[in-house]
Motif scaffolding. Structure first.
Motif, short mmCIF file in Angstrom:
data_model
loop_
_atom_site.label_atom_id
_atom_site.label_comp_id
_atom_site.label_asym_id
_atom_site.label_seq_id
_atom_site.Cartn_x
_atom_site.Cartn_y
_atom_site.Cartn_z
N ALA A 1 -10.27 -1.14 -3.58
CA ALA A 1 -9.48 -1.18 -4.86
C ALA A 1 -8.05 -1.38 -4.68
O ALA A 1 -7.52 -1.16 -3.55
CB ALA A 1 -9.71 0.29 -5.34
N ARG A 2 -7.52 -1.95 -5.52
CA ARG A 2 -6.29 -2.24 -5.40
C ARG A 2 -5.30 -2.60 -6.69
O ARG A 2 -5.81 -2.92 -7.71
CB ARG A 2 -5.79 -3.59 -4.56
N THR A 3 -3.97 -2.23 -6.75
CA THR A 3 -3.21 -2.48 -7.88
C THR A 3 -2.87 -4.10 -7.99
O THR A 3 -3.00 -4.60 -7.04
CB THR A 3 -2.04 -1.66 -7.95
N SER A 4 -2.23 -4.43 -8.96
CA SER A 4 -1.59 -5.91 -9.19
C SER A 4 -0.69 -6.13 -7.92
O SER A 4 0.05 -5.11 -7.55
CB SER A 4 -1.23 -6.03 -10.71
N ASP A 5 -0.54 -7.13 -7.36
CA ASP A 5 0.29 -7.80 -6.60
C ASP A 5 1.78 -7.79 -7.31
O ASP A 5 2.76 -7.85 -6.57
CB ASP A 5 0.23 -8.89 -5.95
N PHE A 6 1.70 -7.66 -8.57
CA PHE A 6 2.81 -8.21 -9.26
C PHE A 6 3.68 -6.82 -9.80
O PHE A 6 4.47 -7.07 -10.88
CB PHE A 6 2.72 -9.02 -10.46
N VAL A 7 3.47 -5.79 -9.43
CA VAL A 7 4.20 -4.44 -9.75
C VAL A 7 5.18 -4.01 -8.84
O VAL A 7 5.11 -4.40 -7.47
CB VAL A 7 3.04 -3.28 -9.98
N GLY A 8 6.02 -3.26 -9.03
CA GLY A 8 6.92 -2.58 -8.20
C GLY A 8 6.45 -1.80 -6.70
O GLY A 8 5.13 -1.38 -7.00
N GLU A 9 7.13 -1.94 -5.88
CA GLU A 9 6.83 -1.51 -4.51
C GLU A 9 6.22 -0.01 -4.67
O GLU A 9 4.92 0.42 -4.15
CB GLU A 9 7.97 -1.30 -3.81
N ALA A 10 6.70 0.98 -5.58
CA ALA A 10 6.12 2.12 -5.56
C ALA A 10 4.88 2.25 -6.26
O ALA A 10 4.10 3.07 -6.15
CB ALA A 10 7.36 3.02 -6.46
N GLU A 11 4.43 1.45 -7.35
CA GLU A 11 3.20 1.37 -8.14
C GLU A 11 2.17 0.59 -7.18
O GLU A 11 0.96 0.52 -7.62
CB GLU A 11 3.36 0.84 -9.56
N ARG A 12 2.62 -0.10 -6.12
CA ARG A 12 1.62 -1.00 -5.53
C ARG A 12 0.79 -0.17 -4.68
O ARG A 12 1.08 0.87 -3.61
CB ARG A 12 2.19 -2.18 -4.73
N PHE A 13 -0.86 -0.28 -4.49
CA PHE A 13 -1.45 0.42 -3.69
C PHE A 13 -2.87 -0.30 -3.19
O PHE A 13 -3.23 -1.18 -4.11
CB PHE A 13 -1.73 1.86 -4.33
N ALA A 14 -3.31 -0.21 -2.16
CA ALA A 14 -4.56 -0.83 -1.91
C ALA A 14 -5.23 0.19 -1.09
O ALA A 14 -4.70 0.84 -0.09
CB ALA A 14 -4.33 -2.13 -1.22
N ALA B 1 -21.61 2.49 -1.95
CA ALA B 1 -20.08 2.12 -2.22
C ALA B 1 -19.69 2.85 -3.19
O ALA B 1 -18.38 3.04 -2.97
CB ALA B 1 -20.77 0.77 -3.25
N GLY B 2 -20.17 3.85 -3.89
CA GLY B 2 -19.45 4.98 -4.67
C GLY B 2 -18.96 6.02 -3.61
O GLY B 2 -17.98 6.44 -4.19
N TRP B 3 -19.78 6.15 -2.75
CA TRP B 3 -18.99 7.24 -1.70
C TRP B 3 -17.90 6.73 -1.32
O TRP B 3 -16.76 7.36 -1.02
CB TRP B 3 -20.29 7.43 -0.79
N ILE B 4 -17.71 5.65 -0.75
CA ILE B 4 -16.59 5.10 -0.28
C ILE B 4 -15.39 5.02 -1.22
O ILE B 4 -14.25 5.38 -0.81
CB ILE B 4 -16.84 3.43 0.12
N LEU B 5 -15.90 4.34 -2.50
CA LEU B 5 -14.73 4.74 -3.48
C LEU B 5 -14.06 5.85 -3.78
O LEU B 5 -12.98 6.30 -3.73
CB LEU B 5 -15.19 3.92 -4.82
N LYS B 6 -14.82 6.94 -3.70
CA LYS B 6 -14.77 8.19 -4.23
C LYS B 6 -13.70 8.86 -3.02
O LYS B 6 -12.48 9.49 -3.06
CB LYS B 6 -15.80 9.15 -4.17
N LYS B 7 -13.89 8.33 -1.88
CA LYS B 7 -13.21 8.99 -0.64
C LYS B 7 -11.86 8.05 -0.59
O LYS B 7 -10.99 8.75 -0.09
CB LYS B 7 -14.16 8.55 0.66
N THR B 8 -11.88 7.04 -0.94
CA THR B 8 -10.77 6.27 -0.69
C THR B 8 -9.84 6.12 -1.86
O THR B 8 -8.58 5.94 -1.65
CB THR B 8 -11.03 4.67 -0.28
N PHE B 9 -10.07 6.51 -3.13
CA PHE B 9 -9.66 6.41 -4.36
C PHE B 9 -8.40 7.53 -4.45
O PHE B 9 -8.62 8.77 -3.81
CB PHE B 9 -10.49 6.86 -5.40
N ARG B 10 -7.24 6.87 -4.89
CA ARG B 10 -6.20 8.04 -5.03
C ARG B 10 -5.60 7.88 -6.34
O ARG B 10 -5.54 6.83 -7.16
CB ARG B 10 -5.13 7.64 -4.14
#
Length: 421
Positions: free
Chosen positions: A288-301, A322-331
């Motif tokens: 999962a990731r945020t947009s490449d076009f947001v500021g450093e602080a809001e960027r996350f992958a 897949a759901g298990w992975i997403l739950k583990k990795t999600f912030r």
DNA sequence: TCTGGGGTCCTAGGACCC
DNA sequence: TCTGGGGTCCTAGGACCC
């Protein structure tokens, strides 16, 4: 000789077939999520609109250019029509991409390839409404170059044949290094810095240098440019080694529950593709990731891969993993732009090594036939007739598609209407 | 507010085997 | 002084295509 048949501005041409008022007017087809221009009419190119130009800028700078969302059902079906016609001329075809097809002319005693190609071209235009260009040459890479010349220099004829070595040499000299099939941005920049700015100069480099600096792939290309055919035709589509599915959200999304629904949808799609080639996968990667076009602080992958104990193509099992992975990795606290899944370690479903410790073999077999049944219902009655509940209800996160044309050729309810006056 | 999605192949280096 | 020779598999990263 090889022929390369390449559709002109393909997506734009498909739109124009059923919406003739778009003819002669500058227009573009947008990527998924209506993000950026991925196909441009000649008029749009002339206006300076670039490949990948973001739509949110275009709509201000070029308000008069028509736009359409991608309509892959239409494009795929139109290409099917085009290749069907080609097959009448040359039965040995390699469908290289959604808008390109290679044909092997060896074994044909073609007296005049130029006029045969011209005939094929007008047949395709008459029967489908799609304009194409055809390049013919001794190797696939040279055919690509011939096709380019047909497009750029002989637009009205739409056909170009590299008959003699003198013609080849001239064509190579006239081809910019970055326009050679197989030379991307990195190699092009490097070669240009050395003064190698066209295909002719590249073809005269010592082969040792090419091998050392551009691997065996570069050497193969070098040989092809020098007239030695070494990229074989691929008549049957090979089973995929990785199947990835991802989409950008219509708008940024922060809720885990919504991401999980989107992910379940993509896993369903990917696993159906997996079953359609009679494969199973041994690895699942979720990100999962945020947009490449947001500021450093809001960027996350985030994301990671797991290896399955028993390879599978079972949608239910894969959604669970897949759901298990997403739950583990999600912030929490980020505005996510997309989630995606990649199935890999793909092998035939007849070669599954069972685990000694797996007690659910019987259940597995039952589930496999359930999903086969689901696939055949969906094949007969349309995609998503039956789907998994984990996908949720649409609407929350689906991508933007504000300008999609009808699926004129694949959906009866969207067929074109003709009125008699 | 807003910038796509889906693939392939090759190489180097590490870990391991006998 | 001096430490073999032949492999496989896996991964990450790079480059490319449409």
């Amino acid at each position: 000789m090889y022929a390369l048949i390449d559709c002109n501005n393909f997506y734009v041409s498909c739109e124009r077939v059923f919406q003739p008022h778009l003819q002669d007017k500058a227009g573009v087809v947008l990527s998924n999520n209506d993000g950026c221009a991925i196909a441009r009419s000649q008029e749009a190119k002339d206006l300076g609109i670039k490949m990948g130009h973001p739509y949110f800028q275009l709509k201000d700078t070029h308000p008069h250019v028509w736009v359409r969302s991608s309509n892959y059902a239409l494009y795929q079906d139109m290409m099917y029509r085009v290749t069907s016609i080609i097959r009448n001329y040359f039965p040995d075809q390699e469908i290289y991409s959604i808008d390109e097809c290679f044909c092997d002319l060896r074994g044909f005693t073609v007296i005049d390839p130029l006029s045969l190609a011209a005939e094929l071209r007008s047949e395709i235009l008459n029967c489908t409404g799609i304009p194409v260009c055809i390049g013919v040459a001794r190797t696939k890479t040279l055919a690509k170059i011939a096709n380019r010349i047909a497009k750029k220099k002989y637009k009205d004829v739409g056909v170009f044949v590299l008959q003699s070595q003198e013609q080849e040499a001239k064509a190579l000299e006239a081809t910019e290094i970055g326009d050679v099939w197989g030379i991307g941005g990195r190699h092009a920049a490097r070669l240009r810095a050395m003064g190698i700015d066209n295909a002719g100069k590249f073809a005269r480099l010592p082969p040792d240098w090419v091998l050392k600096n551009m691997t065996i792939v570069g050497l193969r290309m070098w040989r092809e440019l020098n007239g030695e055919s070494c990229i074989p035709m691929e008549y049957v589509r090979k089973a995929k080694k990785g199947i990835g599915t991802s989409r950008s959200f219509g708008k940024p999304e922060s809720r885990l529950a919504v991401l999980l629904e989107a992910l379940a949808t993509y896993v369903s799609l990917a696993s159906a593709k997996l079953r359609s080639q009679n494969s199973v996968c041994g690895r699942v990667y979720v990100y999962a990731r945020t947009s490449d076009f947001v500021g450093e602080a809001e960027r996350f992958a985030c994301g990671f891969e797991v290896r399955l104990i028993t390879p599978t193509a079972n949608t239910g099992e894969l959604i669970k993993v897949a759901g298990w992975i997403l739950k583990k990795t999600f912030r929490d606290g980020y505005r996510y732009q997309k989630v995606g899944v990649l199935l890999s370690d793909i092998r035939p479903d007849t070669e599954v090594q069972q685990s000694l410790f797996d007690r659910s073999v019987k259940r597995r077999v039952r589930m496999a036939s359930a999903f086969r049944a689901m696939d055949s219902i969906n094949a007969r009655n349309g995609r998503d007739t039956v789907r998994v509940a984990a996908s949720g209800n649409e609407g929350k996160w689906t991508m933007k598609q504000d300008f999609r044309s009808k699926r004129y050729t694949t959906k009866l309810s969207e067929i074109i209407t003709v009125k008699a006056i």
